[in-house]
Design a protein around this motif. Structure first.
Motif, PDB file in Angstrom:
ATOM      1  N   THR A  76     -63.064 -12.330  58.867  1.00 25.96           N
ATOM      2  CA  THR A  76     -62.226 -11.680  57.855  1.00 25.96           C
ATOM      3  C   THR A  76     -60.888 -12.387  57.699  1.00 25.96           C
ATOM      4  O   THR A  76     -60.437 -12.668  56.585  1.00 25.96           O
ATOM      5  CB  THR A  76     -61.989 -10.202  58.240  1.00 25.96           C
ATOM      6  N   ILE A  77     -60.249 -12.692  58.822  1.00 25.02           N
ATOM      7  CA  ILE A  77     -58.955 -13.374  58.770  1.00 25.02           C
ATOM      8  C   ILE A  77     -59.108 -14.779  58.206  1.00 25.02           C
ATOM      9  O   ILE A  77     -58.255 -15.251  57.436  1.00 25.02           O
ATOM     10  CB  ILE A  77     -58.333 -13.416  60.176  1.00 25.02           C
ATOM     11  N   SER A  78     -60.188 -15.468  58.548  1.00 20.41           N
ATOM     12  CA  SER A  78     -60.415 -16.819  58.031  1.00 20.41           C
ATOM     13  C   SER A  78     -60.534 -16.819  56.516  1.00 20.41           C
ATOM     14  O   SER A  78     -59.939 -17.656  55.829  1.00 20.41           O
ATOM     15  CB  SER A  78     -61.685 -17.405  58.660  1.00 20.41           C
ATOM     16  N   ILE A  79     -61.324 -15.883  55.983  1.00 19.99           N
ATOM     17  CA  ILE A  79     -61.462 -15.789  54.526  1.00 19.99           C
ATOM     18  C   ILE A  79     -60.133 -15.448  53.884  1.00 19.99           C
ATOM     19  O   ILE A  79     -59.760 -15.999  52.831  1.00 19.99           O
ATOM     20  CB  ILE A  79     -62.534 -14.736  54.170  1.00 19.99           C
ATOM     21  N   LEU A  80     -59.381 -14.556  54.503  1.00 17.35           N
ATOM     22  CA  LEU A  80     -58.072 -14.182  53.981  1.00 17.35           C
ATOM     23  C   LEU A  80     -57.131 -15.378  53.929  1.00 17.35           C
ATOM     24  O   LEU A  80     -56.423 -15.591  52.934  1.00 17.35           O
ATOM     25  CB  LEU A  80     -57.475 -13.076  54.851  1.00 17.35           C
ATOM     26  N   LEU A  81     -57.129 -16.204  54.974  1.00 20.53           N
ATOM     27  CA  LEU A  81     -56.219 -17.340  55.036  1.00 20.53           C
ATOM     28  C   LEU A  81     -56.597 -18.450  54.050  1.00 20.53           C
ATOM     29  O   LEU A  81     -55.725 -19.118  53.497  1.00 20.53           O
ATOM     30  CB  LEU A  81     -56.197 -17.918  56.457  1.00 20.53           C
ATOM     31  N   VAL A  82     -57.892 -18.633  53.832  1.00 22.25           N
ATOM     32  CA  VAL A  82     -58.349 -19.755  53.005  1.00 22.25           C
ATOM     33  C   VAL A  82     -58.470 -19.379  51.535  1.00 22.25           C
ATOM     34  O   VAL A  82     -58.123 -20.170  50.649  1.00 22.25           O
ATOM     35  CB  VAL A  82     -59.708 -20.282  53.525  1.00 22.25           C
ATOM     36  N   GLY A  88     -46.242 -14.061  53.627  1.00 21.11           N
ATOM     37  CA  GLY A  88     -46.451 -14.008  55.063  1.00 21.11           C
ATOM     38  C   GLY A  88     -47.699 -14.716  55.543  1.00 21.11           C
ATOM     39  O   GLY A  88     -48.085 -14.577  56.704  1.00 21.11           O
ATOM     40  N   LYS A  89     -48.332 -15.492  54.665  1.00 15.12           N
ATOM     41  CA  LYS A  89     -49.570 -16.175  55.042  1.00 15.12           C
ATOM     42  C   LYS A  89     -49.336 -17.163  56.181  1.00 15.12           C
ATOM     43  O   LYS A  89     -50.108 -17.232  57.142  1.00 15.12           O
ATOM     44  CB  LYS A  89     -50.150 -16.890  53.822  1.00 15.12           C
ATOM     45  N   ARG A  90     -48.262 -17.944  56.085  1.00  9.72           N
ATOM     46  CA  ARG A  90     -47.972 -18.913  57.147  1.00  9.72           C
ATOM     47  C   ARG A  90     -47.642 -18.212  58.457  1.00  9.72           C
ATOM     48  O   ARG A  90     -48.003 -18.690  59.540  1.00  9.72           O
ATOM     49  CB  ARG A  90     -46.818 -19.819  56.717  1.00  9.72           C
ATOM     50  N   MET A  91     -46.962 -17.088  58.363  1.00  8.00           N
ATOM     51  CA  MET A  91     -46.632 -16.337  59.568  1.00  8.00           C
ATOM     52  C   MET A  91     -47.904 -15.826  60.249  1.00  8.00           C
ATOM     53  O   MET A  91     -48.045 -15.894  61.472  1.00  8.00           O
ATOM     54  CB  MET A  91     -45.719 -15.166  59.217  1.00  8.00           C
ATOM     55  N   THR A 159     -64.058 -25.182  57.943  1.00  9.90           N
ATOM     56  CA  THR A 159     -65.312 -25.223  57.188  1.00  9.90           C
ATOM     57  C   THR A 159     -65.159 -24.543  55.834  1.00  9.90           C
ATOM     58  O   THR A 159     -65.636 -25.062  54.810  1.00  9.90           O
ATOM     59  CB  THR A 159     -66.426 -24.536  57.996  1.00  9.90           C
ATOM     60  N   LEU A 160     -64.494 -23.404  55.806  1.00  9.46           N
ATOM     61  CA  LEU A 160     -64.242 -22.732  54.534  1.00  9.46           C
ATOM     62  C   LEU A 160     -63.408 -23.608  53.603  1.00  9.46           C
ATOM     63  O   LEU A 160     -63.654 -23.665  52.393  1.00  9.46           O
ATOM     64  CB  LEU A 160     -63.520 -21.407  54.781  1.00  9.46           C
ATOM     65  N   THR A 161     -62.436 -24.293  54.156  1.00 13.58           N
ATOM     66  CA  THR A 161     -61.591 -25.177  53.351  1.00 13.58           C
ATOM     67  C   THR A 161     -62.407 -26.328  52.789  1.00 13.58           C
ATOM     68  O   THR A 161     -62.248 -26.727  51.630  1.00 13.58           O
ATOM     69  CB  THR A 161     -60.428 -25.715  54.203  1.00 13.58           C
ATOM     70  N   GLU A 162     -63.301 -26.878  53.604  1.00 15.54           N
ATOM     71  CA  GLU A 162     -64.087 -28.037  53.193  1.00 15.54           C
ATOM     72  C   GLU A 162     -65.089 -27.705  52.092  1.00 15.54           C
ATOM     73  O   GLU A 162     -65.256 -28.483  51.139  1.00 15.54           O
ATOM     74  CB  GLU A 162     -64.819 -28.609  54.402  1.00 15.54           C
TER      75      GLU A 162
END
Length: 270
Positions: A76-82, A88-91, A159-162
């Protein structure tokens, strides 16, 4: 690319192999040697010890729960970040790496200060409603989740980014809802990254010591995990059982990595 001479190549190889040998292979080999110095007698005696049995069962419960929780929240956090932009994303990304920088003992102490049943911020209220965190399984799971959380996130995010989000957008444009898109597009794309993250998280959870020792109280037969029983056995001059328990933990982690490596499909060569 700089071309290295043959002697220099061999020197680098010897240095690399020697480093891994003295740091990893030799100590682990000594554990194996000490475990089976008397054949399988030591292993049989260790596995028949009620304290060790309870510690292994407690480790399985804590590690299993922590891995499941970290898998759900890690994805969940990975999808949120990507996939999303928000204040506050960087934080948040920096906070994910915090467990890698903070000593597990500090983590255990922080949880103790917050959830202690007598003086903690939330402990008295929770215990008044019948939920004990510190010196019980929930606190041990929380501590293990904290130290292992980055391992799932840091495997899935690249992987999500790629892979990008073109296929996900196509799925949504064809009428797929969020669940269908995740199950049919996103999850298959991150499957192996997620598996590796889960395996690393499992290994970290099995070997956690400092944070769990603080929040568990290390009560024999109650809140003692396998790593804590290793310490107790070694300090009580029962080194053979300590070696055998360590061997069991190491074997489980190694087997997980080997199985994943064998099951993962080979990438086609160009």
């Amino acid at each position: 690319m700089v071309e290295l001479s043959t002697p220099l190549k061999w020197l680098l190889r010897v240095v690399a192999v020697g480093y891994v040998f003295f740091l990893v292979a030799w100590p682990v080999a000594l554990i194996v040697q000490r475990t089976f110095a008397d054949g399988f007698t030591t292993m049989a005696d260790t596995l028949s010890d009620p304290q060790v049995q309870h510690a292994l069962w407690m480790t399985a419960q804590v590690a299993g729960a922590a891995v499941v929780i970290n898998t759900v929240f890690g994805v969940t956090i990975s999808i949120l970040l990507v996939r999303y932009e928000f204040p506050g994303k960087r934080m948040l990304s920096a906070l994910i790496d915090l467990p890698l920088a903070v000593s597990p003992v500090v983590v255990g102490l922080a949880l103790l200060l917050v959830y202690n049943g007598r003086t903690g911020w939330f402990g008295p209220a929770l215990e008044a409603n019948g939920l004990q965190i510190i010196f019980s399984t929930p606190g041990m799971i929380m501590a293990t989740c904290f130290v292992a959380l980055p391992l799932v996130v840091r495997e899935v995010v690249p992987t999500l980014t790629e892979i990008g989000d073109d296929q996900e957008q196509a799925s949504r444009s064809l009428g797929g809802n969020a669940y269908q898109t995740f199950r049919r597009i996103t999850l298959p794309s991150i499957k192996w990254a997620l598996v590796y993250g889960v395996v690393l998280s499992l290994g970290r959870a099995l070997g956690e010591f400092g944070a769990v020792k603080i929040v568990s109280g290390n009560f024999t037969g109650q809140t003692q995990t396998a790593t804590l029983i290793v310490e107790q056995k070694y300090q009580n001059f029962e080194q053979s059982e300590a070696y055998a328990t360590s061997f069991i933990l190491a074997t489980i982690s190694v087997l997980c990595i080997v199985v994943v490596s064998l099951l993962r499909p080979k990438e086609p060569t160009s």
